[in-house]
Each structure stands twice: as C-alpha cells, then as structure tokens.
Design a protein around this motif. Structure first.
Motif, PDB file in Angstrom:
ATOM      1  N   THR A   1       5.837   2.499   6.280  1.00 32.04           N
ATOM      2  CA  THR A   1       5.689   1.153   6.811  1.00 32.04           C
ATOM      3  C   THR A   1       6.249   1.099   8.224  1.00 32.04           C
ATOM      4  O   THR A   1       7.246   1.756   8.526  1.00 32.04           O
TER       5      THR A   1
ATOM      6  N   HIS B   1       9.965   5.315   5.731  1.00 32.87           N
ATOM      7  CA  HIS B   1       9.309   6.144   4.721  1.00 32.87           C
ATOM      8  C   HIS B   1      10.217   6.158   3.495  1.00 32.87           C
ATOM      9  O   HIS B   1      11.371   6.578   3.585  1.00 32.87           O
TER      10      HIS B   1
ATOM     11  N   ALA C   1       5.862  -2.119  -2.503  1.00 35.59           N
ATOM     12  CA  ALA C   1       4.985  -1.040  -2.975  1.00 35.59           C
ATOM     13  C   ALA C   1       4.623  -1.158  -4.451  1.00 35.59           C
ATOM     14  O   ALA C   1       3.705  -0.485  -4.923  1.00 35.59           O
TER      15      ALA C   1
ATOM     16  N   SER D   1       5.704   5.443   0.367  1.00 33.04           N
ATOM     17  CA  SER D   1       5.285   4.374   1.255  1.00 33.04           C
ATOM     18  C   SER D   1       5.759   4.612   2.682  1.00 33.04           C
ATOM     19  O   SER D   1       6.914   4.964   2.912  1.00 33.04           O
TER      20      SER D   1
ATOM     21  N   VAL E   1       5.904   6.148  -5.805  1.00 33.30           N
ATOM     22  CA  VAL E   1       5.870   5.410  -4.546  1.00 33.30           C
ATOM     23  C   VAL E   1       6.127   6.398  -3.420  1.00 33.30           C
ATOM     24  O   VAL E   1       7.106   7.140  -3.445  1.00 33.30           O
TER      25      VAL E   1
ATOM     26  N   ASP F   1      11.126  -2.374   0.891  1.00 31.30           N
ATOM     27  CA  ASP F   1       9.957  -1.477   0.946  1.00 31.30           C
ATOM     28  C   ASP F   1       9.473  -1.126  -0.461  1.00 31.30           C
ATOM     29  O   ASP F   1       8.274  -1.100  -0.716  1.00 31.30           O
TER      30      ASP F   1
END
Length: 173
Positions: free
Chosen positions: A87, A63, A128, A85, A83, A124
């Motif tokens: 994943t 995260h 994004a 995100s 952002v 990450d």
C-alpha cells in the motif's frame, strides 16, 4: 534502523530522513484485528519505506504479510487468509489534502505529531481482510450438500396465518 522499534514515530521526520522500518508484531497484540480472528496465533511481518513520490508528496510504502486465521462465512470453520499487501500511504494533515491524493493512495491523517507503528500495520491488515472470508474450494459442510442449500423440511410457522386469512382455522395439528 535499530533492532528495536519505537512504539510511536514521527512520520514526517522519517520521510525527511528516507528511513525504512522493518519488523514483526504478534497478531495477539492487535486488539481490533484480534476481534476478527478465529485464532490469534501467528505474526505479521512488515516493511515501511518513508520517502516522497514523483510529485514530492510525503508517502509511506507499506508491505505487510501474514497468515490470518479467520472464520469461513459459509461453513463457520477456520480458514487461513494469506495477506501480502502493498500500500502507498499519503501523509496528510487535513481532509482537503486527502481528497487531492491519487486514487491508488490510502491516506494517513496526521492528527498528532506521532503515530503508532503497530496501529499503521494493523490498519493495513484490516483493509486486506475480505468482507466475507470463505474457503477457496468447497467447504466441508457445503460439499456435503452438493453445493446446494438444503431446503427446510419443517412446517412453515406462518402457515397458520394463511389459514386465518382465509377464515379457516384448523386447531388440529
């Protein structure tokens, strides 16, 4: 979890231990990301939860959250991209394993015994970022034209070729 994060980690060992890493990095510390930013100020907060999924595969629940200052591709002015995100990274040692991961997983190819925490978080963030960042509402320059592209009023530089093709060359301008 210690208050100071290690630079490199052994993800397989952290999966076995069920570890959680939380922290923050300055955006300016991320070279690949910095090249895409209009302004490097700010930071990213992250949480990495190491464990196993229902199929007993080693995974990392990632995260990341940050406000990235990008360049709007419509007006070329700064735009803030929020952002947040989440994943799931499947830990794999080869491409065959990566192909066997569920579609919603991203693969983390373990080519070395350790990986950089910063690189994981940066990856990450890179995933994004939209391909063409733009303001959600009309941009200032775009709004001035009423949302329509302004047709160029200058003479077509190739109009001379049209006259040559027709056998008529007028040297007077």
């Amino acid at each position: 979890m210690s208050s100071r994060l290690p630079e490199r980690i052994d993800p397989e060992r952290l999966v076995q231990q069920g570890q959680v890493l939380k922290g923050r990095f300055e955006l300016a510390q991320m070279a690949r990301l910095s090249a895409l930013l209009a302004d490097e100020s700010g930071s990213v907060e992250f949480e990495l939860v190491f464990g196993r999924d229902a199929e007993k595969r080693p995974v990392v629940q990632s995260h990341v959250s940050a406000d990235l200052r990008l360049t709007c591709q419509r007006c070329l002015e700064p735009v803030i991209q929020e952002v947040d995100s989440r994943t799931t990274l499947g830990l794999v040692t080869g491409l065959d394993e990566a192909r066997d991961l569920p579609e919603e997983y991203e693969s983390l190819l373990l080519e070395e015994p350790t990986v950089s925490v910063r690189d994981m978080v940066e990856e990450d963030l890179l995933l994004a970022i939209p391909a063409f960042p733009r303001h959600a509402s009309a941009c200032s320059k775009h709004a001035e034209t009423g949302g329509e592209e302004v047709e160029s009023r200058s003479a077509n530089p190739f109009s001379v070729l049209g006259t040559l093709k027709n056998g008529k060359l007028n040297t007077e301008h």
